[in-house]
Write a protein that holds these residues in place. Structure first.
Motif, PDB file in Angstrom:
ATOM      1  N   ALA A 189      10.374   9.309  -0.830  1.00  0.00           N
ATOM      2  CA  ALA A 189      10.850   9.323  -2.221  1.00  0.00           C
ATOM      3  C   ALA A 189      10.470   8.036  -2.944  1.00  0.00           C
ATOM      4  CB  ALA A 189      12.361   9.513  -2.249  1.00  0.00           C
ATOM      5  N   ILE A 190      10.647   6.890  -2.278  1.00  0.00           N
ATOM      6  CA  ILE A 190      10.320   5.605  -2.909  1.00  0.00           C
ATOM      7  C   ILE A 190       8.816   5.508  -3.149  1.00  0.00           C
ATOM      8  CG2 ILE A 190      10.315   3.109  -2.564  1.00  0.00           C
ATOM      9  CD1 ILE A 190      12.911   3.481  -0.928  1.00  0.00           C
ATOM     10  N   ALA A 191       8.022   5.934  -2.149  1.00  0.00           N
ATOM     11  CA  ALA A 191       6.567   5.876  -2.296  1.00  0.00           C
ATOM     12  C   ALA A 191       6.084   6.841  -3.370  1.00  0.00           C
ATOM     13  CB  ALA A 191       5.900   6.192  -0.964  1.00  0.00           C
ATOM     14  N   ALA A 192       6.642   8.052  -3.399  1.00  0.00           N
ATOM     15  CA  ALA A 192       6.238   9.040  -4.394  1.00  0.00           C
ATOM     16  C   ALA A 192       6.600   8.580  -5.804  1.00  0.00           C
ATOM     17  CB  ALA A 192       6.886  10.391  -4.087  1.00  0.00           C
ATOM     18  N   ARG A 193       7.727   7.893  -5.950  1.00  0.00           N
ATOM     19  CA  ARG A 193       8.104   7.392  -7.265  1.00  0.00           C
ATOM     20  C   ARG A 193       7.102   6.357  -7.762  1.00  0.00           C
ATOM     21  NH1 ARG A 193      10.788   4.148 -10.548  1.00  0.00           N
ATOM     22  NH2 ARG A 193      12.215   5.144 -12.036  1.00  0.00           N
ATOM     23  N   SER A 194       6.584   5.550  -6.831  1.00  0.00           N
ATOM     24  CA  SER A 194       5.562   4.574  -7.211  1.00  0.00           C
ATOM     25  C   SER A 194       4.292   5.257  -7.676  1.00  0.00           C
ATOM     26  CB  SER A 194       5.253   3.649  -6.019  1.00  0.00           C
ATOM     27  OG  SER A 194       6.380   2.881  -5.667  1.00  0.00           O
ATOM     28  N   ALA A 195       4.045   6.479  -7.170  1.00  0.00           N
ATOM     29  CA  ALA A 195       2.855   7.240  -7.556  1.00  0.00           C
ATOM     30  C   ALA A 195       3.141   8.183  -8.726  1.00  0.00           C
ATOM     31  CB  ALA A 195       2.350   8.051  -6.359  1.00  0.00           C
ATOM     32  N   GLU A 208       0.846  -1.198   0.000  1.00  0.00           N
ATOM     33  CA  GLU A 208       0.000   0.000   0.000  1.00  0.00           C
ATOM     34  C   GLU A 208       0.884   1.251   0.000  1.00  0.00           C
ATOM     35  OE1 GLU A 208      -2.572  -0.396   3.342  1.00  0.00           O
ATOM     36  OE2 GLU A 208      -3.559  -2.200   2.560  1.00  0.00           O
ATOM     37  N   TRP A 209       1.467   1.534  -1.158  1.00  0.00           N
ATOM     38  CA  TRP A 209       2.437   2.610  -1.245  1.00  0.00           C
ATOM     39  C   TRP A 209       1.795   3.989  -1.119  1.00  0.00           C
ATOM     40  CZ3 TRP A 209       7.408   2.260  -0.509  1.00  0.00           C
ATOM     41  CH2 TRP A 209       8.046   1.035  -0.714  1.00  0.00           C
ATOM     42  N   GLY A 210       0.526   4.109  -1.464  1.00  0.00           N
ATOM     43  CA  GLY A 210      -0.146   5.396  -1.286  1.00  0.00           C
ATOM     44  C   GLY A 210      -0.249   5.766   0.184  1.00  0.00           C
ATOM     45  N   ASN A 211      -0.651   4.811   1.017  1.00  0.00           N
ATOM     46  CA  ASN A 211      -0.699   5.056   2.455  1.00  0.00           C
ATOM     47  C   ASN A 211       0.693   5.264   3.029  1.00  0.00           C
ATOM     48  OD1 ASN A 211      -3.484   4.824   2.495  1.00  0.00           O
ATOM     49  ND2 ASN A 211      -3.460   2.652   3.047  1.00  0.00           N
TER      50      ASN A 211
END
Length: 605
Positions: free
Chosen positions: A247-253, A142-145
């Motif tokens: 940064a990792i989560a934002a890249r996924s988004a 759940e990369w958005g969360n």
């Protein structure tokens, strides 16, 4: 009664009152040695149960937030994020809705019913809580969360550097020696430096407040929390792991501007993270390992009547790299965040409250009241003196700072980016030059969804044979292991939940043909075993491999997975007549077919 006798009795009463009130002092936190022993051995499952046994569901309990942070970190370490879903939600809601200052910095406490102070932790502990929530979410994909939680870990901090620039320099004897400056990373200030800074700010605030009151003709009084008469600036966070996770989560988004902002912050804060920043930006990875090691610094009371707090290191800081090997590749990664460094920086400490003023005021009242009560012959005056002394004793007894802290956090955090080939991979992690930290993680698969996977790995200080990564039990993550594929409760080496797909395998290894899935599951029910996928994940307790009543599979690539499936365990001991009867049938049917390397009932190779 003569005067001397009365004075003597009054003094005894006063001392008794002060001693009694001393038991009402501030909270002195005592870490649980049993939990710490479990952490050292990597037994995060048992540590979780010990913490849960002392937990509370009451939001107005002062342990509410601490309980959730401890349980969340241990569920992450065990590799069972699903079991922590309600805990993570509760921790997030609590941190978000209570105790944010007007300037958007983090407040140290929240207030429950009756204005009870509820522990929220120092700012660095709150940031760590958000980071663990982000890790929990990312482990579930759940990369958005995770992005939201990582963003919340980067709240503003109060920077008092302008005021501290006026602080007199300590004597040369107190200054750090050249020998103490040999470690460029996370150089912790001498413990006394934080206390000196807090005392200076408090004294400066009180002096300015006193001057203002006197100029206006008002009676000077101690300041209240949040009324410090000192200058500070709100400063951006330097919580490195927060920027990495964001940064990792934002890249996924595909939030490219946000990614660039985080990577820029990493390079500015810590130039030695530039290589990691470039790799995050490049995106050539399908698995993220967040690796923790060591114990968080310990919080102690210091200063007059322990009115202030400071943190002392438990695990020393150093710049040793994390070495990761898999598929012929050897790579290394730097320390991202060191809590010893954070606790040596005043920005990451909560503001002191009235405690110091209470200490000095209490001392004065106790001394004055004692003198009045013991020297006067007037009963009314003696009573007034006794009351004053009692109030003073109470203020002294309750002036000590609260030393509650999250002792289960780690001293350091690494982040490793892996580009794993298809299929299960054996991954070795170790802190460079520290062979006792070597851990082999079997069966780790890279994500194929386009978003990376994430695993949280807490390296224990005293791992067992399981750290070698040799699989002994079949499970739902990595499939069959050597040995009989009968269920573990029947003497075999299969530790996966019973499913329709497994029944033909069980039958081929000696399970009577007339035993169907429903019958087999009824035996698990008779044993009181909670099964993953059937029972709620929050019902998971000690695993049956370790003598418990739960059957679940932690995520591969975690310590929980390795500890359960990469060492041999004693045979399962039946609790019910149903299981004993079925085991007798299995034993009689497979005696002649038993392999030379396996005793189906004894369970030992």
């Amino acid at each position: 009664m003569n005067t001397n006798s009365l004075r003597s009795e009054m003094s005894c009463v006063i001392m008794a009152v002060i001693a009694l009130l001393g038991g009402c002092g501030a909270h002195v936190y005592k870490p649980d040695p049993k939990v710490h022993a479990c952490l050292a051995q990597g037994d995060y499952g048992q540590a979780r149960l010990l913490v849960e046994s002392k937990g509370t569901p009451k939001k107005d309990s002062r342990r509410y937030a601490l309980d959730r942070l401890q349980r969340l970190t241990l569920c992450n370490a065990e590799g069972i994020p699903d079991a922590a879903d309600p805990i993570a939600d509760q921790a997030y809601d609590f941190l978000r809705t209570q105790g944010v200052n007007d300037d958007k910095t983090a407040a140290a406490v929240a207030f429950g019913g009756g204005n009870v102070r509820i522990w929220k932790g120092e700012p660095f502990e709150q940031a760590a809580a958000y980071a663990h929530i982000a890790i929990h979410d990312a482990m579930q994909g759940e990369w958005g969360n995770a992005r939201a939680s990582a963003s919340n870990s980067l709240f503003l901090l109060r920077d008092f550097s302008k005021e501290l620039a006026e602080m007199p320099a300590p004597p040369e004897s107190q200054a750090p020696s050249q020998g103490q400056q040999t470690q460029p990373h996370a150089q912790a200030a001498p413990p006394s430096q934080i206390i000196q800074q807090k005392q200076y700010l408090k004294a400066t605030s009180e002096e300015r407040r006193k001057s203002k009151k006197m100029e206006s003709g008002q009676r000077p009084t101690p300041s209240s929390p949040g009324e410090l008469e000192v200058t500070y600036a709100t400063a951006p966070s330097d919580f490195e792991i927060g920027y990495v996770l964001k940064a990792i989560a934002a890249r996924s988004a595909h939030a490219n501007e946000e990614v660039l902002e985080c990577l820029s912050a990493m390079r500015v804060l810590r130039p030695n993270l530039s290589g990691l920043a470039s790799r995050i930006g490049g995106g050539r990875y399908n698995m993220v390992l967040v690796v923790d090691y060591g114990m968080a610094p310990r919080k102690i009371g210091a200063g007059y009547l322990s009115s202030y707090t400071e943190f002392v290191p438990v695990t020393p800081s150093d710049d040793r790299l994390l070495v990761v090997r898999y598929g012929g590749i050897s790579d290394s990664f730097p320390v991202v965040t060191d809590l010893n460094a954070k606790t040596s920086d005043l920005k990451w400490h909560a503001e002191e409250d009235l405690s110091l003023a209470r200490a000095y005021t209490g001392t004065g009242l106790a001394a004055a009241g004692t003198a009045v009560a013991a020297s006067s012959n007037d009963t009314t005056t003696q009573i007034v003196g006794l009351i004053a002394a009692g109030i003073g004793g109470y203020l002294m007894a309750t002036s000590a700072a609260d030393t509650t802290y999250c002792d289960l956090l780690a001293q350091r955090t690494y982040v490793a980016l892996l580009e794993l080939p298809p299929g299960g991979n054996t991954v070795e992690v170790m802190i460079d030059g520290r062979p006792e930290t070597r851990l082999v993680l079997p069966g780790l698969k890279g994500s194929v969804s386009g978003e990376p996977g994430l695993r949280y790995v807490r390296l224990p200080e005293q791992p067992g044979e399981w750290a070698q990564g040799q699989l002994h039990y079949s499970n739902t993550r990595t499939g069959p292991a050597p040995g009989s594929q009968l269920p573990y409760i029947l003497g075999g080496y299969d530790a996966s939940p019973p499913t329709e797909d497994m029944m033909s395998i069980y039958h081929s290894h000696g399970l009577p043909a007339d035993v169907d899935l429903a019958t087999l599951r009824s035996v698990y029910v008779a044993e009181g075993i909670a099964i993953e996928g059937i029972d709620p994940p929050t019902d998971m307790s000690r695993h049956i491999l370790e003598g418990g009543t739960s059957l679940y599979t932690p995520l591969e690539g975690t310590v929980g997975f390795a500890r359960l499936f990469c060492q041999t365990h004693p045979p399962y001991q039946p609790r019910s007549a149903e299981l004993r009867s079925l085991r007798e049938r299995v034993q009689s049917g497979v005696q002649t077919a038993a392999t030379s390397f396996h005793d189906p009932i004894g369970g030992a190779r």
